[in-house]
Design a protein around this motif. Structure first.
Motif, short mmCIF file in Angstrom:
data_model
loop_
_atom_site.label_atom_id
_atom_site.label_comp_id
_atom_site.label_asym_id
_atom_site.label_seq_id
_atom_site.Cartn_x
_atom_site.Cartn_y
_atom_site.Cartn_z
N ARG A 267 11.06 37.93 -13.77
CA ARG A 267 10.20 37.90 -14.95
C ARG A 267 10.06 36.48 -15.48
O ARG A 267 11.01 35.71 -15.47
CB ARG A 267 10.80 38.78 -16.06
CG ARG A 267 10.78 40.25 -15.73
CD ARG A 267 11.11 41.07 -16.96
NE ARG A 267 10.90 42.49 -16.67
CZ ARG A 267 10.59 43.38 -17.59
NH1 ARG A 267 10.46 43.02 -18.86
NH2 ARG A 267 10.41 44.65 -17.26
N LEU B 208 4.33 40.57 -9.85
CA LEU B 208 5.63 40.09 -10.28
C LEU B 208 5.74 38.60 -9.97
O LEU B 208 5.53 38.19 -8.83
CB LEU B 208 6.72 40.88 -9.55
CG LEU B 208 8.11 40.89 -10.19
CD1 LEU B 208 8.07 41.56 -11.55
CD2 LEU B 208 9.10 41.60 -9.28
N ASP C 26 10.16 46.28 -12.79
CA ASP C 26 9.79 45.19 -11.88
C ASP C 26 9.76 45.64 -10.42
O ASP C 26 8.92 45.20 -9.64
CB ASP C 26 10.74 44.01 -12.06
CG ASP C 26 10.55 43.33 -13.42
OD1 ASP C 26 9.60 43.69 -14.13
OD2 ASP C 26 11.36 42.46 -13.77
#
Length: 210
Positions: free
Chosen positions: A166, A31, A192
């Motif tokens: 993101r 991430l 996520d």
């Protein structure tokens, strides 16, 4: 023979390429870090003697302001779509940051959720509006707190106090997730959170192996 060889190569190459990239995505997914270091809240007040900190925990952080009656829907969405799946992880925490003026209402707010959630696991930190604003600004997002120190956006902070989110070529940077948007929570945020938990589990396995 040449014809069969060419056909075999044409058939095998796409499958091989797919397996390679699919494997890479699963093994190396990480991430993105959007802010290198957010300000910690160790000096904020709590309802207990314990200190709340972003260090050594994967944190979902909410700035839910002083008008707690108006954010029950957001909290319900967040709890049902994200939090209830991860309460059992020892290194996972849900942190609600509130101004000192909301302290008297907080117990009733938590009690309202006890029948439908594990609200006893929520960690609630209190401070002055000025200090809350300082912490929020350290996240370096395009969002703003309103006059009640509220934003609907919630954030993922990793164990090193880095803001994760993101960084998509089409969608751009997503610093936080709208707790009023069930689709965004169910799809983007849920994915996520899974990625960052998998990332730390993989790192733990590698450390044990080493």
């Amino acid at each position: 023979m040449k014809k069969f060889l060419v056909l075999g190569i044409l058939f095998a190459l796409p499958i091989t390429a797919y397996l390679f990239f699919a494997s890479g995505k699963n093994n190396f997914a990480r991430l993105p870090v959007l802010t290198e270091k957010v300000k910690d809240i160790k000096d904020f007040n709590t309802s207990t003697d314990s200190i709340i900190s972003f260090e050594d925990r994967i944190s979902v952080v909410a700035f839910f302001g002083s008008d707690l009656d108006n954010i029950k829907g957001n909290t319900f969405n967040l709890d049902q779509k994200i939090l209830e799946k991860y309460y059992s992880f020892n290194d996972f925490q849900f942190v609600i940051i509130l101004p000192n003026s909301a302290r008297n209402e907080t117990q009733a707010f938590v009690e309202d959720f006890k029948k439908i959630s594990e609200s006893s696991k929520w960690k609630i930190a209190y401070s002055s509006p000025e200090k809350i604003q300082e912490v929020f600004e350290s996240f370096e997002t395009p969002y703003e707190l309103d006059e009640n120190n509220y934003t609907p956006y919630v954030f993922i902070v990793d164990k090193e106090a880095k803001l994760r989110g993101r960084d998509d070529e089409k969608e751009g940077k997503l610093y936080g997730y709208d707790s009023g948007d069930v689709a965004e929570l169910s799809n983007k945020m849920n994915d996520d959170v899974k990625v960052i938990l998998a990332e730390y589990r993989l790192a733990l396995k590698r450390n044990k192996k080493d």
